[in-house]
Design a protein around this motif. Structure first.
Motif, PDB file in Angstrom:
ATOM      1  N   THR A 128      -7.877  73.950 -64.187  1.00  0.00           N
ATOM      2  CA  THR A 128      -8.588  74.579 -63.074  1.00  0.00           C
ATOM      3  C   THR A 128      -9.550  75.676 -63.540  1.00  0.00           C
ATOM      4  N   MET A 140     -13.030  75.660 -62.159  1.00  0.00           N
ATOM      5  CA  MET A 140     -13.096  76.015 -60.739  1.00  0.00           C
ATOM      6  C   MET A 140     -13.108  77.530 -60.568  1.00  0.00           C
ATOM      7  N   GLY A 160      -9.206  70.889 -55.591  1.00  0.00           N
ATOM      8  CA  GLY A 160      -8.545  71.336 -56.812  1.00  0.00           C
ATOM      9  C   GLY A 160      -7.414  72.312 -56.539  1.00  0.00           C
ATOM     10  N   PHE A 161      -7.678  73.310 -55.715  1.00  0.00           N
ATOM     11  CA  PHE A 161      -6.642  74.290 -55.428  1.00  0.00           C
ATOM     12  C   PHE A 161      -5.532  73.696 -54.555  1.00  0.00           C
ATOM     13  N   VAL A 164      -3.199  72.189 -57.011  1.00  0.00           N
ATOM     14  CA  VAL A 164      -2.338  73.193 -57.647  1.00  0.00           C
ATOM     15  C   VAL A 164      -1.214  73.605 -56.704  1.00  0.00           C
ATOM     16  N   CYS A 200      -5.991  81.458 -65.877  1.00  0.00           N
ATOM     17  CA  CYS A 200      -7.228  80.739 -65.558  1.00  0.00           C
ATOM     18  C   CYS A 200      -8.256  81.670 -64.920  1.00  0.00           C
ATOM     19  N   ILE A 232      -6.094  67.364 -59.026  1.00  0.00           N
ATOM     20  CA  ILE A 232      -6.745  68.506 -59.672  1.00  0.00           C
ATOM     21  C   ILE A 232      -7.960  68.058 -60.473  1.00  0.00           C
ATOM     22  N   VAL A 257     -11.749  69.337 -60.073  1.00  0.00           N
ATOM     23  CA  VAL A 257     -12.528  69.923 -61.167  1.00  0.00           C
ATOM     24  C   VAL A 257     -13.835  69.166 -61.361  1.00  0.00           C
TER      25      VAL A 257
END
Length: 313
Positions: A113, A116, A141-142, A145, A176, A292, A296
């Motif tokens: 990530t 991002m 993406g989040f 996660v 990150c 994810i 990304v």
């Protein structure tokens, strides 16, 4: 008449010289999670991170001086040392802490990530508003996660409790975030500085930052030879050599292609963890990893939805 076309086809089919660097870099950074997983339980998170950057500094500083970049580091030493804290010191400590609880593959997937976070920081710092497809990628993406953190499937043997997994995932996300801030800070304050000077100086800064905490938390029992060798590999190969490869990759292939190493790192990390540590890879982890990776790819602009529309926005 056909000869020029044949020559062009032969050139196009010729292997790209940067592909080997890309794969090797992915293999090295993927192995870093394996070596941190081996060293951190015996050394502790802070001593392991400190020794990693210290070994890398010892490896990189002579190379930098031999290349004649000492003056550049002396001129920009303040931002270089500070960026070292953000780009190496804090992230390495966070990952070492997380790997006391979660598997190498899970940590590496979360590490994917980083682009991002980089896009979000650039948006806030440089007012680079993401396009529609990039915004969608950030959300996807989040979300991936969040799904990954919702279960403790990535806990390694001996680690129990959902709260432990949650803290480990938060530590990975903090690492990150540090990488994202460091990327924008490097762009803002170290533009034009030789990459080798930035790499060596940043490792020195991280070493100075972690030295006292590492001594305070130094393990009472002498770590095994296996743990020492893991740290040596971390410092020389996964940090020193990897930095050199990364900057060479940027020169040969450009930043956009260099960024695709993000997709290779989790692949190697999962493979190493399964083969050398016997870590179990679940369908849930693979599914979240796919989400994810899609996020990304969109958030970094490697894949675009409605590219023409975004270009006009």
């Amino acid at each position: 008449m056909n000869h020029p076309q044949g020559a062009a086809s032969a050139i196009a089919a010729r292997p790209k010289p940067w592909l080997l660097d890309l794969v090797l870099l992915g293999a090295l950074w993927g192995a870093s999670f394996l070596f941190m997983r081996i060293a951190a339980p015996e050394f502790g998170a802070l001593p392991a991170a400190a020794l990693r950057v210290g070994i890398a500094a010892v490896f990189l500083l002579p190379l930098m001086l031999l290349r004649g970049h000492g003056a550049a580091l002396a001129q920009h030493w303040k931002p270089t040392l500070l960026i070292g804290v953000l780009n190496s010191g804090l992230p390495f400590a966070f990952f070492c802490f997380a790997l006391l609880t979660i598997n190498t593959g899970l940590a590496a997937v979360i590490n994917a990530t980083v682009p991002m976070f980089g896009a979000l920081i650039a948006w806030a710092w440089f007012r680079e508003r993401p396009s529609g497809s990039r915004m969608l990628g950030l959300v996807i993406g989040f979300a991936g996660v969040a799904l990954l953190a919702s279960r403790s499937a990535g806990l390694h043997a001996g680690a129990t409790g959902d709260h432990a997994a949650l803290w480990a995932v938060l530590a990975c996300l903090a690492a990150c975030l540090c990488y994202g801030v460091a990327a924008s800070a490097t762009r803002r304050h170290l533009g034009g500085v030789p990459p080798l000077a930035t790499a060596a100086g940043s490792q020195l800064g991280a070493t100075l930052f972690l030295a006292l905490p590492a001594l305070w938390f130094w393990p009472a029992q002498i770590p095994s030879l296996r743990a020492w060798l893991a740290l040596l590999a971390l410092g020389v190969a996964c940090t020193g050599l990897a930095y050199i490869l990364f900057f060479r990759l940027i020169e040969r292939a450009g930043p956009a292609r260099a960024l695709t190493v993000t997709f290779l790192v989790p692949v190697f990390a999962v493979f190493y963890g399964a083969v050398f540590l016997g870590e179990h890879v679940t369908a849930w982890m693979l599914g979240c990893a796919a989400v994810i990776v899609c996020g990304v790819a969109l958030s970094t602009g490697l894949v675009k939805l409605g590219a023409q529309k975004d270009a006009r926005a």
